[in-house]
Motif scaffolding. Sequence first.
Motif, short mmCIF file in Angstrom:
data_model
loop_
_atom_site.label_atom_id
_atom_site.label_comp_id
_atom_site.label_asym_id
_atom_site.label_seq_id
_atom_site.Cartn_x
_atom_site.Cartn_y
_atom_site.Cartn_z
N GLN A 193 0.86 -1.19 0.00
CA GLN A 193 0.00 0.00 0.00
C GLN A 193 0.90 1.24 0.00
O GLN A 193 1.64 1.48 0.96
N ASP A 194 0.83 1.98 -1.10
CA ASP A 194 1.54 3.25 -1.18
C ASP A 194 0.88 4.17 -0.14
O ASP A 194 -0.34 4.31 -0.13
N TRP A 195 1.69 4.81 0.72
CA TRP A 195 1.10 5.41 1.93
C TRP A 195 1.91 6.65 2.32
O TRP A 195 2.80 6.59 3.18
N HIS A 196 1.62 7.75 1.63
CA HIS A 196 2.44 8.95 1.78
C HIS A 196 1.82 9.96 2.75
O HIS A 196 0.61 10.20 2.71
N PRO A 197 2.67 10.60 3.57
CA PRO A 197 2.16 11.74 4.35
C PRO A 197 1.90 12.92 3.41
O PRO A 197 2.52 12.99 2.34
N ASP A 207 0.08 14.60 -6.30
CA ASP A 207 -0.22 14.12 -4.94
C ASP A 207 -1.06 12.85 -5.07
O ASP A 207 -2.05 12.84 -5.80
N HIS A 208 -0.68 11.79 -4.38
CA HIS A 208 -1.42 10.53 -4.50
C HIS A 208 -1.24 9.71 -3.22
O HIS A 208 -0.26 9.89 -2.49
N CYS A 209 -2.19 8.81 -2.99
CA CYS A 209 -2.12 7.86 -1.87
C CYS A 209 -1.71 8.53 -0.56
O CYS A 209 -0.80 8.05 0.15
N ILE A 265 11.74 10.37 1.75
CA ILE A 265 12.21 9.30 0.86
C ILE A 265 11.04 8.51 0.27
O ILE A 265 10.10 8.19 0.97
N ASP A 266 11.14 8.26 -1.04
CA ASP A 266 10.09 7.49 -1.70
C ASP A 266 10.44 6.01 -1.64
O ASP A 266 11.58 5.64 -1.32
N SER A 267 9.49 5.17 -1.93
CA SER A 267 9.72 3.73 -1.90
C SER A 267 8.87 3.07 -2.97
O SER A 267 7.65 3.04 -2.87
ZN ZN Z 1 3.80 6.88 -4.48
#
Ligand code: ZN
Length: 204
Positions: free
Chosen positions: A45-49, A80-82, A112-114
């Motif tokens: 699950q992509d889960w960004h602040p 902006d997503h997830c 940092i992205d993942s």
């Molecule tokens: Zn993402």
Amino acid sequence: MKALLIIDIQNDFCPGGALAVPGGDTIIPVVNRLIDRFDIIIQTQDWHPAGHSSFASSHQDKNPYETIEMEYGTQVLWPDHCVQGTHGADFHPSLITQKTQVIIRKGFRKEIDSYSTFYENDQKTATGLTGYLNRCSVTDIYAVGLATDFCVKWSVLDGIDEGFSMHVVKDAVQGIDLDGSVEKAWVEMAQKGANILTSEEILS
Ligand code: ZN
Ligand code: VGL
């Protein structure tokens, strides 16, 4: 043991979402059929602040799909997503999630992205999934989901480095495709030793 790895089938990556993958939702019936054939099911699950560093909106004078140099290398900037807790970050309602025993959330550190489900984009920070899979005696991982050229590709490449036999179900993935990145992803995955197969070969 074999595991099914269901990558990022979330509202924002499906038509109508903030970072819609063309045809992203068309793979869901295929994935749902595959779920029946596996005992170990992992989802990512992509889960960004809000304000995540991978969002173009977090940088001055940057548009989505431009790139930026981060400490860990080149990063594509996204709409902006997830965003954590939003509808866009939820799994698509058609996806069967009851059988999933582990959900790996990624991209939750602002700086940092993942893409990969094994390592964050610095290629150093582990998610811990390797340890879980090893303790469950998993040898083979079947990757499905979104997007072929980003999270699927990086998960497959890292999975091989982690010692797993990686399989990619080609009718159960869809890509974003920036400048031929989908074609490149298939070549990179095959060259590194991923087995590319159809869902039919698993279901029949
Ligand atoms: Zn993402
Ligand atoms: C993804 C771009 C940004 C993916 C996630 O799931 O492939 N792509 N965040």
